[in-house]
Design a protein around this motif. Structure first.
Motif, PDB file in Angstrom:
ATOM      1  N   GLU A 115       0.706  -1.211   0.027  1.00 27.40           N
ATOM      2  CA  GLU A 115       0.122  -0.028  -0.061  1.00 27.40           C
ATOM      3  C   GLU A 115       0.989   1.341   0.017  1.00 27.40           C
ATOM      4  OE1 GLU A 115      -2.693  -0.130   3.188  1.00 27.40           O
ATOM      5  OE2 GLU A 115      -3.610  -2.014   2.649  1.00 27.40           O
ATOM      6  N   ALA A 116       1.980   1.265   0.641  1.00 30.24           N
ATOM      7  CA  ALA A 116       2.848   2.361   0.999  1.00 30.24           C
ATOM      8  C   ALA A 116       3.631   2.594  -0.538  1.00 30.24           C
ATOM      9  CB  ALA A 116       3.648   2.194   1.948  1.00 30.24           C
ATOM     10  N   ARG A 117       3.835   1.594  -1.212  1.00 25.88           N
ATOM     11  CA  ARG A 117       4.496   1.954  -2.399  1.00 25.88           C
ATOM     12  C   ARG A 117       3.559   2.381  -3.317  1.00 25.88           C
ATOM     13  NH1 ARG A 117       5.891  -3.709  -3.685  1.00 25.88           N
ATOM     14  NH2 ARG A 117       6.937  -3.721  -1.635  1.00 25.88           N
ATOM     15  N   ALA A 120       3.169   5.883  -3.122  1.00 28.32           N
ATOM     16  CA  ALA A 120       3.993   6.717  -3.151  1.00 28.32           C
ATOM     17  C   ALA A 120       4.151   6.902  -4.799  1.00 28.32           C
ATOM     18  CB  ALA A 120       5.369   6.052  -2.660  1.00 28.32           C
ATOM     19  N   ARG A 121       3.624   5.941  -5.565  1.00 27.77           N
ATOM     20  CA  ARG A 121       3.595   5.918  -6.926  1.00 27.77           C
ATOM     21  C   ARG A 121       2.671   6.673  -7.496  1.00 27.77           C
ATOM     22  NH1 ARG A 121       0.951   3.499 -10.779  1.00 27.77           N
ATOM     23  NH2 ARG A 121      -0.562   2.095  -9.492  1.00 27.77           N
ATOM     24  N   ARG A 125       3.149  10.236  -9.387  1.00 23.42           N
ATOM     25  CA  ARG A 125       2.487  10.579 -10.876  1.00 23.42           C
ATOM     26  C   ARG A 125       1.309  11.744 -10.768  1.00 23.42           C
ATOM     27  NH1 ARG A 125      -1.874   6.486 -12.162  1.00 23.42           N
ATOM     28  NH2 ARG A 125      -3.055   7.611 -10.956  1.00 23.42           N
ATOM     29  N   ASP A 126       1.021  12.212  -9.490  1.00 21.10           N
ATOM     30  CA  ASP A 126       0.275  13.434  -9.443  1.00 21.10           C
ATOM     31  C   ASP A 126       1.159  14.843  -9.405  1.00 21.10           C
ATOM     32  OD1 ASP A 126      -2.351  12.227  -9.485  1.00 21.10           O
ATOM     33  OD2 ASP A 126      -2.394  12.256  -7.128  1.00 21.10           O
ATOM     34  N   THR A 127       2.277  14.537  -9.025  1.00 17.84           N
ATOM     35  CA  THR A 127       3.058  15.584  -8.960  1.00 17.84           C
ATOM     36  C   THR A 127       3.726  16.192 -10.066  1.00 17.84           C
ATOM     37  OG1 THR A 127       5.151  14.293  -8.177  1.00 17.84           O
ATOM     38  CG2 THR A 127       3.909  15.510  -6.464  1.00 17.84           C
ATOM     39  N   ARG A 128       3.745  15.426 -11.092  1.00 14.04           N
ATOM     40  CA  ARG A 128       4.240  15.669 -12.362  1.00 14.04           C
ATOM     41  C   ARG A 128       3.158  16.506 -13.076  1.00 14.04           C
ATOM     42  NH1 ARG A 128       6.198   9.739 -14.387  1.00 14.04           N
ATOM     43  NH2 ARG A 128       5.697   9.242 -12.555  1.00 14.04           N
ATOM     44  N   GLY A 129       1.847  16.490 -12.964  1.00 16.80           N
ATOM     45  CA  GLY A 129       1.091  17.129 -13.533  1.00 16.80           C
ATOM     46  C   GLY A 129       0.395  16.185 -14.673  1.00 16.80           C
ATOM     47  N   GLY A 130      -0.470  16.890 -15.451  1.00 16.66           N
ATOM     48  CA  GLY A 130      -1.138  16.122 -16.494  1.00 16.66           C
ATOM     49  C   GLY A 130      -2.314  15.432 -15.950  1.00 16.66           C
ATOM     50  N   HIS A 131      -2.716  15.566 -14.779  1.00 20.58           N
ATOM     51  CA  HIS A 131      -3.746  14.744 -14.213  1.00 20.58           C
ATOM     52  C   HIS A 131      -5.003  15.745 -14.455  1.00 20.58           C
ATOM     53  CE1 HIS A 131      -6.262  12.304 -11.656  1.00 20.58           C
ATOM     54  NE2 HIS A 131      -5.360  11.314 -11.845  1.00 20.58           N
TER      55      HIS A 131
END
Length: 135
Positions: A115-117, A120-121, A125-131
């Motif tokens: 769950e932690a992995r 974190a994934r 993905r959210d911090t890179r933008g494009g969501h």
């Protein structure tokens, strides 16, 4: 000849207990020999005392001394066994409940790591933008 139908003369059976380690077995054999000699010496001293033989008193004194040595040898067996167990570990088989609890804890840790992995994934993905669902 009917060799298959006859029962075997010698049947190997598994031993219930494991063999003692070599140092412990050596100490145990030494202790048994010393104890046997001490008992023989005590009996001889007793008979010498009954017959008022001149060696009775020295034999009683040496019997007392060899009793101390026999006690020391018995303690040596115990100490040698404890040292062996501490250095080489005791082979133990956990009970089924202990094994089940350990497996359950292991599964819970594995699930928590997964769950932690995953979290974190998703954060990466959210911090890179494009969501698109972000407002």
């Amino acid at each position: 000849m009917e060799t298959a139908s006859r029962s075997e003369l010698w049947v190997e059976e598994p031993v219930g207990r494991r063999r003692l380690p070599d140092p412990v077995r050596t100490a145990a054999v030494r202790a048994v020999l010393i104890a046997a000699l001490t008992l023989i010496q005590a009996v001889v001293a007793f008979f010498f005392t009954l017959t008022a033989f001149w060696l009775a008193f020295p034999m009683v004194l040496t019997s007392v001394a060899s009793t101390v040595v026999a006690t020391w040898a018995a303690l040596d067996v115990w100490v040698t066994r404890q040292v062996w167990n501490q250095r080489h570990g005791v082979v133990s088989t956990p009970s089924s409940t202990a094994r089940a609890l350990r497996q359950e804890r292991r599964r819970a840790r594995r699930a928590a790591r997964t769950e932690a992995r995953e979290a974190a994934r998703i954060r990466r993905r959210d911090t890179r933008g494009g969501h698109l669902s972000r407002a």
